[in-house]
Design a protein around this motif. Sequence first.
Motif, short mmCIF file in Angstrom:
data_model
loop_
_atom_site.label_atom_id
_atom_site.label_comp_id
_atom_site.label_asym_id
_atom_site.label_seq_id
_atom_site.Cartn_x
_atom_site.Cartn_y
_atom_site.Cartn_z
N SER A 231 0.86 -1.28 0.06
CA SER A 231 0.21 -0.05 0.07
C SER A 231 0.87 1.22 -0.18
O SER A 231 0.42 2.20 -0.47
N ASN A 232 2.13 1.20 0.36
CA ASN A 232 2.97 2.54 0.54
C ASN A 232 4.37 1.91 0.38
O ASN A 232 4.91 1.30 1.60
N GLY A 233 5.10 1.94 -0.36
CA GLY A 233 6.24 1.55 -0.83
C GLY A 233 6.46 0.71 -2.13
O GLY A 233 5.67 0.90 -3.01
N SER A 234 7.68 0.01 -2.26
CA SER A 234 8.10 -0.71 -3.49
C SER A 234 8.88 -1.77 -3.26
O SER A 234 9.45 -2.06 -2.20
N PHE A 235 8.64 -2.85 -4.39
CA PHE A 235 9.58 -3.96 -4.40
C PHE A 235 10.67 -3.69 -5.25
O PHE A 235 10.73 -2.72 -5.90
N LEU A 236 11.76 -4.25 -5.00
CA LEU A 236 12.74 -4.18 -6.16
C LEU A 236 12.96 -5.60 -6.95
O LEU A 236 12.53 -6.41 -6.72
N SER A 237 13.35 -5.18 -8.11
CA SER A 237 13.09 -6.00 -9.21
C SER A 237 14.18 -7.27 -9.06
O SER A 237 15.32 -6.98 -8.46
N MET A 238 13.84 -8.36 -9.16
CA MET A 238 14.67 -9.77 -8.82
C MET A 238 15.63 -10.00 -10.14
O MET A 238 16.55 -10.68 -9.78
N THR A 239 15.20 -9.47 -11.30
CA THR A 239 16.05 -9.78 -12.27
C THR A 239 17.08 -8.49 -12.64
O THR A 239 18.11 -8.76 -13.45
N PRO A 259 9.37 -14.41 -8.52
CA PRO A 259 8.64 -13.47 -8.28
C PRO A 259 9.14 -12.14 -9.39
O PRO A 259 10.46 -11.83 -9.47
N VAL A 260 8.08 -11.46 -10.17
CA VAL A 260 8.67 -10.30 -10.90
C VAL A 260 7.54 -9.08 -10.98
O VAL A 260 6.49 -9.38 -10.24
N LEU A 261 8.27 -7.93 -10.95
CA LEU A 261 7.39 -6.78 -10.96
C LEU A 261 6.18 -6.97 -11.76
O LEU A 261 6.39 -7.26 -12.92
N ALA A 262 5.29 -6.53 -11.47
CA ALA A 262 3.79 -6.52 -12.20
C ALA A 262 3.08 -5.28 -12.51
O ALA A 262 3.69 -4.29 -11.86
N ILE A 277 8.50 -18.90 -15.33
CA ILE A 277 9.29 -17.64 -15.36
C ILE A 277 8.76 -16.63 -16.27
O ILE A 277 8.74 -16.83 -17.39
N LEU A 278 8.72 -15.15 -15.85
CA LEU A 278 8.32 -14.35 -16.77
C LEU A 278 9.44 -13.06 -16.31
O LEU A 278 10.35 -13.03 -15.80
N GLU A 279 9.33 -12.16 -17.45
CA GLU A 279 9.91 -10.98 -17.14
C GLU A 279 9.34 -9.83 -16.51
O GLU A 279 8.12 -9.99 -16.11
N ASP A 280 9.94 -8.64 -15.79
CA ASP A 280 9.28 -7.71 -15.06
C ASP A 280 8.15 -7.01 -15.99
O ASP A 280 8.36 -6.93 -17.25
N HIS A 281 7.24 -6.68 -15.41
CA HIS A 281 6.03 -6.06 -16.23
C HIS A 281 5.61 -6.79 -17.26
O HIS A 281 5.31 -6.30 -18.48
#
Length: 471
Positions: A231-239, A259-262, A277-281
Amino acid sequence: MTAPAFAPETEERLALARQVADAVLFEGYVLYPYRASAAKNRLRWQFGVLVPPAWGAECEEHDFQHTECLMEPRAEASLSVEVRFLHARRRTVQRALPDGGFETVPELHLDDRVLVPWDEGAEERVELVAPVTQLSGDGVEFPFRKPAVEDTEPVLDATGRTVGRLVRRSAEVTGVVRLSASELDGPYRVLRLTAVVENTTPWTPPEGHAADRDAALPHSLVATHLLMALSNGSFLSMTDPPEWAKGAVAACRNLHTWPVLAGEPGRADLVLSSPIILEDHPAIAPESLGALYDATEIDEILALRTAALTDAEKREARGTDARAAAVIDLADSMPAEVLERLHGAVRGLREITGEPDGFPDEFGVTRPDTPWWDPASDAGFDPEQDRVMVDGRPVGKGSRVELRPGLRHTDAQDLFLQGRTATVEAVLHDVDGAVHLAVTVDGDPGADIRREQGRYLYFQPDEVVMPEDPR
């Protein structure tokens, strides 16, 4: 921790990612030609299957997924998690009897479809919200249960008369979601988030059926994956993490999921943890009008092949599953201009400076003043008469050579051809000036067919040597 409905802004963010998550959920759900009788549709569901622990101990499949990723939460942040999976519903087909009863049959023929037994997948969701402050230490866990269900659906013919029914049964499944977070050392407030989804269904295989996957599927979580939103913040890309976080990212453990950014590019408050396995977004191609449910689907090819099925095959596909029926209807109703858009798309353009070399044709495509290949240049080559030097000897059609393809490793079959002798069928020159030897392998029972069809194996001169006995 609670399991309320998501806040409107969170629901909006998750809805954006569900289109891709749905593709994960139904990846390989039913394969072309979309008939239950097809051999490749008899072994169902290959991605993200979490089996009951008692059966997982007997096989190579798993009863859990373990996700780790990094996040930078801000003050009073909460984590919203949605577990998504398919719950197998075993469908049987019954025919109506004159006395008002029903009997189970292997198939039931109707004018527009043929109904057969099949395992349908019902979408299930487990939703939970936890303040990030509650995830420290042992974290929190959320057990869930999806009850057994049985329902019937009448089957009517074209006149509205009841000719049978479908009986669907699903077994009870239980599981647990465990969430925890630990702060990493360093100048930044970064947390390692751990999310575990586990199948806890207390089912044991029937006596003598320890290896029966089909019996375990109704008690499994199929195509399991996670959506997680801050809700407040961000994740870091794993790739593609920032330089300072690469070591911490490398230390994360991800078992049976990734996990990937969506969501849309430019935001990092949403993660999709998927068994694929997917890419970010990741995003669905805008040209794709509907799901084809086929693993590694290629819309254009599948649409064309599906439209080419016979009427009998389409009747069986329509009776196999409602989603298969939708694919048949989509292929049959797709306009030519829509199909044409599936043939290719331009995703990006770049500016080219300077004067073009040539002139545009009637389609606006610039043609060079001189062609990249001049057909007249072929006049100086003869594949059946040309020769090339190998080990100081001229080699041409009819020559015997020994294959040494290990220099380039361009084909996995090269391993089996190393040291084999072969007969040269032609010496070919490509437009880049390279020379290739077309050969048939000595002792190949299909050599005559290869010669008839002109389907040879090709090697460059430095990938062959002269055999000790060149006869």
